[in-house]
Design a protein around this motif. Structure first.
Motif, short mmCIF file in Angstrom:
data_model
loop_
_atom_site.label_atom_id
_atom_site.label_comp_id
_atom_site.label_asym_id
_atom_site.label_seq_id
_atom_site.Cartn_x
_atom_site.Cartn_y
_atom_site.Cartn_z
N LEU A 74 -5.39 3.21 0.69
CA LEU A 74 -4.58 3.92 1.67
C LEU A 74 -4.81 3.38 3.07
CD1 LEU A 74 -2.60 6.28 2.15
CD2 LEU A 74 -4.59 7.76 2.47
N VAL A 75 -6.07 3.07 3.39
CA VAL A 75 -6.41 2.50 4.70
C VAL A 75 -7.31 1.30 4.48
CG1 VAL A 75 -7.58 2.87 6.91
CG2 VAL A 75 -6.25 4.73 5.87
N GLY A 76 -6.95 0.20 5.12
CA GLY A 76 -7.79 -1.00 5.11
C GLY A 76 -7.85 -1.58 6.51
N LEU A 102 2.17 7.20 1.64
CA LEU A 102 2.67 7.89 0.45
C LEU A 102 4.07 8.39 0.74
CD1 LEU A 102 -0.42 10.03 -0.68
CD2 LEU A 102 0.30 7.80 -1.52
N GLY A 103 4.86 8.51 -0.30
CA GLY A 103 6.22 9.01 -0.15
C GLY A 103 6.62 9.86 -1.34
N LEU A 104 7.82 10.41 -1.27
CA LEU A 104 8.38 11.19 -2.37
C LEU A 104 9.72 10.60 -2.75
CD1 LEU A 104 7.73 14.95 -1.50
CD2 LEU A 104 6.69 13.63 -3.33
N SER A 132 3.25 0.18 0.00
CA SER A 132 2.59 -0.84 0.81
C SER A 132 3.66 -1.74 1.41
CB SER A 132 1.61 -1.64 -0.04
OG SER A 132 2.29 -2.34 -1.06
N ASP A 133 3.25 -2.81 2.07
CA ASP A 133 4.21 -3.70 2.71
C ASP A 133 5.11 -4.39 1.69
OD1 ASP A 133 3.18 -3.03 5.15
OD2 ASP A 133 1.82 -4.74 5.24
N SER A 134 4.60 -4.60 0.47
CA SER A 134 5.34 -5.41 -0.50
C SER A 134 5.82 -4.64 -1.72
CB SER A 134 4.48 -6.59 -0.97
OG SER A 134 3.26 -6.11 -1.53
#
Length: 542
Positions: free
Chosen positions: A237-239, A246-248, A264-266
């Protein structure tokens, strides 16, 4: 030792004591600050000076400012927090279902009893129009009660999904703040040549604990001072200074059900089944273990009553000698799909075979696999129509490629059952046409009250409802006990953490007195050094 060295020792004591007083004041100022860890100044002697007579001390210096921190205790607080939050949310929602189903003014027990009493009255006097009218009225009351319970459960479902969205929004906001603090902390550690920015660390630890209230999170400290946070099955979640989200999204088969995604970005992954702990874990557990099973069990009862009454009623005759119609409008079976083709499902009975479950029919391009979602039981279907658990499944239009179908025999039945008759003369109480006072079918309908028509032929309608209420009550009671246990553990861990890291005003007041006296003594050394220096100067002048 020269006056200059004595003055240097005294001024070092003044500087260190001043910083100790500053730190004590900082502790006192933050006595009520949530997440604050008490700080202390670490000191050491300066390098001694060697003379022919030996080594002489040169004063004191500060080595570090540390916070009272124990990683083990902080982890225990985080774990206790996430477990308590999960069980607390699960219990509170389960208690609402328990109150709804067990309430005599809302539940089904009294409505079913009144309905069957009316059936018995018709069996006693099958030609009585008032008795017949009362039966129709009680049938309407019974279906209304099904509708009421179903609507209350659907309101809870909507509440759960609304809360899920709110929790995810808060998780994303908190994760972003932690990433920003990671960036600041790494920068400050570099600027401070390895010394830790204690107040920023406190802020970050507090946010991690708040995140643990929402979801089970695993922090992994990094060498540069940042912390990585993982949720579920290893989702980062955090790096560093970056936060994922997160989403729905709507379930691809049932748009009324929301699934949690990890974005994530990809990539975007569905992670609903991976997440546990915290309020999110409590919401998901409630939905899977209480809400959906209760909806299905309530629907199974509605479908069972409709099937059994309709089957018997159709075999009888009304007051005008006409063949009996359906007593209830049997609820249709909902089928939702993702892909091509058309699948239908209908009730075949017996109602004893009905399961309180949804079914997933999957076509991979060559074969059909049916999964009963309540227990994950799978079977391959080779011919259609196929009869499974009291329902008939048919593929009326074959899929052209991989497709999935969600079949819901019971989930929506309680909300869709309706009375089918509005004329009391249409009640088919007789076993043969034109027989005055014939009550053969009415007696059979009345006997359904005590016949074991559900749960594999082991339960009456009242038994099935009572078992549903008992199961919800047992889950709620177990959750209440678990909540109490986790609350105790959380309180104990917080107390242990407070003993280590909390600010004790009595202790800080004692430190103030000690540092004040130290400061005054060091100042007196400065005065003595100055007076000695002046005496030496005066002696030279003479």
């Amino acid at each position: 030792m020269s006056n200059r060295e004595l003055l240097s020792i005294a001024t070092s004591a003044l500087r260190v004591t001043q910083k100790a007083l500053d730190t004590t004041g900082h502790n006192i100022a933050n006595v009520n600050t949530e997440g604050y860890h008490r700080q202390r100044v670490d000191t050491a002697t300066r390098t001694p000076l060697f003379t022919g007579a030996g080594f002489f001390g040169t004063g004191v210096h500060i080595t570090d400012v540390q916070r009272a921190y124990d990683e083990f205790l902080d982890n225990r607080v985080r774990e206790a927090t996430t477990r308590f939050s999960e069980t607390d949310r699960f219990y509170r929602l389960s208690a609402q279902v328990d109150n709804i189903t067990a309430d005599p003014d809302v539940g089904l027990a009294s409505a079913m009893a009144n309905f069957f009493n009316a059936v018995h009255d018709v069996a006693t006097d099958p030609t009585s129009i008032p008795a017949r009218q009362t039966l129709l009225s009680e049938a309407g009351t019974l279906t209304d009660r099904f509708h009421l319970l179903d609507s209350r459960l659907r309101e809870l479902d909507a509440q759960t999904q609304h809360e899920l969205q709110a929790q995810i929004d808060e998780i994303n906001t908190t994760a972003t703040k932690i990433a920003e603090l990671n960036h600041k902390i790494v920068h400050e550690i570099g600027k401070g040549q390895g010394h830790l920015p204690n107040d920023l660390l406190d802020q970050r630890d507090l946010l991690v604990t708040r995140l643990a209230e929402k979801i089970d999170v695993t922090p992994v400290p990094q060498d540069d001072g940042s912390v990585s946070l993982f949720i579920g099955k290893g989702h980062e979640l955090v790096g560093g200074a970056h936060a994922n989200r997160l989403g729905l999204k709507a379930n691809d088969l049932d748009p009324n059900q929301q699934e949690i995604t990890f974005d994530s970005d990809s990539t975007s992954l569905t992670v609903t089944k991976d997440l546990t702990g915290g309020e999110v874990g409590g919401l998901l557990r409630f939905r899977e273990q209480v809400l959906i099973p209760t909806q299905n069990k309530l629907g199974r009862l509605a479908a069972g009553i409709a099937l059994e009454f309709n089957q018997l009623h159709q075999s009888g005759y009304d007051l005008d000698g006409n063949t009996g119609q359906d007593f209830f409008v049997a609820p249709p079976i909902a089928v939702m799909q993702n892909g091509t083709g058309t699948v239908t499902a209908t009730y075949t009975g017996p109602s004893a075979d009905l399961q309180a479950s949804d079914y997933l029919l999957e076509y991979d391009g060559s074969s059909y696999t049916l999964t009963r979602l309540s227990d994950r039981f799978q079977q391959t279907l080779t011919t259609f129509p196929a009869t499974v658990d009291g329902i008939q499944i048919d593929v009326t239009s074959a899929p052209t490629g991989a497709s999935r179908f969600l079949i819901r025999p019971t989930a929506e039945a309680a909300g869709k059952i309706e009375p089918n008759l509005d004329d009391p003369r249409r009640i088919a109480a007789a076993g043969s046409a034109g027989a005055e006072g014939d009550n053969q079918i009415a007696l059979s309908l009345a006997a359904l009250e005590s016949d074991k028509k559900l749960l594999g032929g082991k339960a009456t309608f009242q038994d099935a409802y009572g078992q549903m209420v008992t199961e919800v009550g047992s889950l709620t009671r177990a959750a209440e006990i678990s909540r109490g246990a986790h609350e105790t553990v959380k309180r104990q861990t917080l107390e242990a953490h407070e003993q280590l890291a909390g600010v004790n005003l009595d202790e800080e007041a004692a430190n103030l007195v000690k540092y004040q006296q130290t400061y005054q003594a060091a100042a007196q050394v400065v005065t003595i050094a100055s007076q000695t220096f002046d005496a030496l100067i005066n002696a030279v002048r003479r």
